[in-house]
Design a protein around this motif. Structure first.
Motif, PDB file in Angstrom:
ATOM      1  N   THR A   1       0.843  -1.208   0.000  1.00 31.99           N
ATOM      2  CA  THR A   1       0.000   0.000   0.000  1.00 31.99           C
ATOM      3  C   THR A   1       0.874   1.253   0.000  1.00 31.99           C
ATOM      4  OG1 THR A   1      -0.084  -0.061   2.418  1.00 31.99           O
ATOM      5  CG2 THR A   1      -1.931  -1.074   1.228  1.00 31.99           C
ATOM      6  N   HIS A   2       2.019   1.177   0.706  1.00 37.04           N
ATOM      7  CA  HIS A   2       2.988   2.269   0.713  1.00 37.04           C
ATOM      8  C   HIS A   2       4.307   1.760   1.271  1.00 37.04           C
ATOM      9  CE1 HIS A   2       1.115   2.518   4.692  1.00 37.04           C
ATOM     10  NE2 HIS A   2       2.096   3.292   5.123  1.00 37.04           N
ATOM     11  N   GLY A   3       5.300   2.652   1.332  1.00 38.97           N
ATOM     12  CA  GLY A   3       6.661   2.205   1.582  1.00 38.97           C
ATOM     13  C   GLY A   3       7.148   2.318   3.015  1.00 38.97           C
ATOM     14  N   HIS A   4       6.281   2.213   3.999  1.00 38.53           N
ATOM     15  CA  HIS A   4       6.751   2.303   5.390  1.00 38.53           C
ATOM     16  C   HIS A   4       7.181   0.937   5.922  1.00 38.53           C
ATOM     17  CE1 HIS A   4       4.569   6.377   6.011  1.00 38.53           C
ATOM     18  NE2 HIS A   4       5.761   6.500   5.469  1.00 38.53           N
ATOM     19  N   SER A   5       8.059   1.009   6.934  1.00 43.73           N
ATOM     20  CA  SER A   5       8.745  -0.196   7.410  1.00 43.73           C
ATOM     21  C   SER A   5       7.807  -1.278   7.932  1.00 43.73           C
ATOM     22  CB  SER A   5       9.739   0.176   8.506  1.00 43.73           C
ATOM     23  OG  SER A   5       9.037   0.668   9.645  1.00 43.73           O
ATOM     24  N   ASP A   6       6.650  -0.892   8.450  1.00 41.28           N
ATOM     25  CA  ASP A   6       5.718  -1.885   8.988  1.00 41.28           C
ATOM     26  C   ASP A   6       4.877  -2.537   7.884  1.00 41.28           C
ATOM     27  OD1 ASP A   6       4.724   0.751   8.788  1.00 41.28           O
ATOM     28  OD2 ASP A   6       3.088   0.355  10.178  1.00 41.28           O
ATOM     29  N   HIS A   7       5.055  -2.080   6.653  1.00 43.71           N
ATOM     30  CA  HIS A   7       4.318  -2.636   5.508  1.00 43.71           C
ATOM     31  C   HIS A   7       5.238  -3.370   4.532  1.00 43.71           C
ATOM     32  CE1 HIS A   7       0.530  -0.296   6.352  1.00 43.71           C
ATOM     33  NE2 HIS A   7       1.422   0.358   7.087  1.00 43.71           N
ATOM     34  N   ILE A   8       6.499  -2.926   4.439  1.00 49.71           N
ATOM     35  CA  ILE A   8       7.431  -3.510   3.454  1.00 49.71           C
ATOM     36  C   ILE A   8       8.501  -4.383   4.097  1.00 49.71           C
ATOM     37  CG2 ILE A   8       7.180  -1.571   1.831  1.00 49.71           C
ATOM     38  CD1 ILE A   8       9.977  -0.578   2.854  1.00 49.71           C
TER      39      ILE A   8
ATOM     40  N   GLY B   1      -4.851   0.665   3.913  1.00 51.03           N
ATOM     41  CA  GLY B   1      -3.488   0.948   4.391  1.00 51.03           C
ATOM     42  C   GLY B   1      -3.542   1.851   5.619  1.00 51.03           C
ATOM     43  N   ASP B   2      -2.718   2.900   5.610  1.00 49.25           N
ATOM     44  CA  ASP B   2      -2.713   3.831   6.740  1.00 49.25           C
ATOM     45  C   ASP B   2      -3.471   5.120   6.412  1.00 49.25           C
ATOM     46  OD1 ASP B   2      -1.285   1.982   8.114  1.00 49.25           O
ATOM     47  OD2 ASP B   2       0.637   3.029   8.004  1.00 49.25           O
ATOM     48  N   ALA B   3      -4.227   5.116   5.298  1.00 49.59           N
ATOM     49  CA  ALA B   3      -4.975   6.322   4.915  1.00 49.59           C
ATOM     50  C   ALA B   3      -6.245   6.482   5.752  1.00 49.59           C
ATOM     51  CB  ALA B   3      -5.326   6.275   3.431  1.00 49.59           C
TER      52      ALA B   3
ATOM     53  N   GLY C   1      -0.916  11.678   1.789  1.00 48.45           N
ATOM     54  CA  GLY C   1      -1.141  12.348   3.072  1.00 48.45           C
ATOM     55  C   GLY C   1      -0.124  11.823   4.068  1.00 48.45           C
ATOM     56  N   HIS C   2      -0.526  10.779   4.810  1.00 54.01           N
ATOM     57  CA  HIS C   2       0.396  10.091   5.718  1.00 54.01           C
ATOM     58  C   HIS C   2       1.670   9.686   4.961  1.00 54.01           C
ATOM     59  CE1 HIS C   2       1.922   6.866   8.269  1.00 54.01           C
ATOM     60  NE2 HIS C   2       1.715   6.012   7.297  1.00 54.01           N
ATOM     61  N   ASP C   3       1.494   9.197   3.765  1.00 53.16           N
ATOM     62  CA  ASP C   3       2.608   8.901   2.863  1.00 53.16           C
ATOM     63  C   ASP C   3       2.178   9.430   1.497  1.00 53.16           C
ATOM     64  OD1 ASP C   3       4.833   6.204   2.326  1.00 53.16           O
ATOM     65  OD2 ASP C   3       4.054   7.493   0.752  1.00 53.16           O
TER      66      ASP C   3
HETATM   67 ZN   LIG Z   1       2.503   4.068   7.129  1.00 53.56          ZN
END
Ligand SMILES: [Zn+2]
Length: 311
Positions: A66-73, A162-164, A143-145
């Protein structure tokens, strides 16, 4: 309209705050996993994926993020090593991942880690993907990312957000000066989401939920509070970042607390440059909010996170 049950080919692996949820979409020709959790839990992600009610002994063909943050990738590289699967990332994240921009990806910059990987495909907002025998629209959700996407399936009215959007709010938005583009993008994203017909949300964190209108209402009121008070946004970011780091570290000796804040650039950027605080003052604010808020506790000379369940 009654909310739909989750289609049988969609399996949600609900995790915690250190790991984002992973969503398995099983299809006749392709099994896909959306998001892979934090790097230090990559083996656990694999075990959860291989449970009989999830993928079992099946093959995984593709990872989507969903995006490139550490808790997702964080688990991408490990899961790819096991299955040899392809990795697809949103177009807005491709450059950061290709160059492994650890500041842009909030890695060492924020005291976080991920195992480096390279993507095989780019997901373009506006595209339609068939995942788990369901058609999903890829929608930009900055937004958040700023590079984040959400996946929306109009027929079953399911949103993978995701985190949106979470049940309570959304992922932190970095404090900014001037035009505040990330906060403006957050508003535009929430407005875009509010035009969708959604019966079930599968968020990046927390259980799937059906109260879409309520979640949007809570998200808009949180956003309004951030818009009205930039310092509040900044303090919130400090708190979220440190709480996340403590989950990752497990515990931090009390004597290491101030040196940790001093050497991790995000605290200087937000706390010192944005809020004008010394590192000691940042530490005092964090302790007041996190210890009083029962997010962090002190035990035998260490700061430890409270009530963290391992999923
Ligand atoms: Zn995130």
């Amino acid at each position: 309209m009654s909310p739909p049950a989750l289609p049988p080919q969609v399996h949600v692996i609900v995790r915690d705050w250190l790991c984002a949820n992973s969503i398995l979409l099983r299809g006749a020709d392709e099994n896909v996993l959306i998001d892979t959790g934090y790097v230090t839990r990559a083996q656990r992600t694999l075990e959860l994926l291989q449970q009989p009610q999830a993928l079992g002994s099946g093959h995984l063909h593709r990872i989507l993020n969903t995006h490139g943050h550490s808790d997702h990738i964080g688990g991408n590289a490990h899961v790819q090593r096991i299955y040899g699967c392809r990795i697809a990332v949103p177009a807005g994240e491709a450059g950061l991942i290709e160059t492994w921009d650890t500041r842009g990806l909030w890695l060492d910059y924020a005291g976080q880690e991920a195992e480096r990987f390279m993507y095989d495909e780019i997901i373009e907002p506006g595209a339609t993907l068939t995942l788990g025998e369901v058609e999903w629209l890829v929608m930009a959700a900055p937004g958040h990312d700023m590079g984040a996407v959400v996946f929306y399936a109009p027929a079953p009215r399911i949103l993978i957000s995701g985190d949106a959007l979470w049940y309570n709010g959304f992922g932190m938005v970095m404090p900014e000066t001037g035009e505040r583009p990330a906060l403006r993008a957050t508003r535009a994203t929430l407005e875009m989401l509010s035009r969708l017909e959604v019966a079930l949300v599968i968020p990046g964190h927390g259980r799937p939920f059906t109260d879409y209108a309520g979640a949007l209402e809570r998200a808009f009121s949180r956003l309004e509070a951030f818009e009205a008070d930039p310092a509040r946004t900044a303090r919130h970011c400090l708190k979220v970042m440190f709480a996340f780091s403590l989950l990752h570290l497990g515990r931090l000796p009390e004597g290491e607390f101030i040196p940790y804040l001093a050497r991790t650039p995000i605290y200087g950027d937000i706390g010192t440059r944005f809020l004008g605080l010394s590192t000691d003052e940042i530490g005092k604010i964090l302790l007041r909010e996190l210890v009083d808020g029962k997010v962090v506790t002190q035990q035998e000379g260490f700061f430890v996170p409270v009530n963290v369940r391992e999923h």
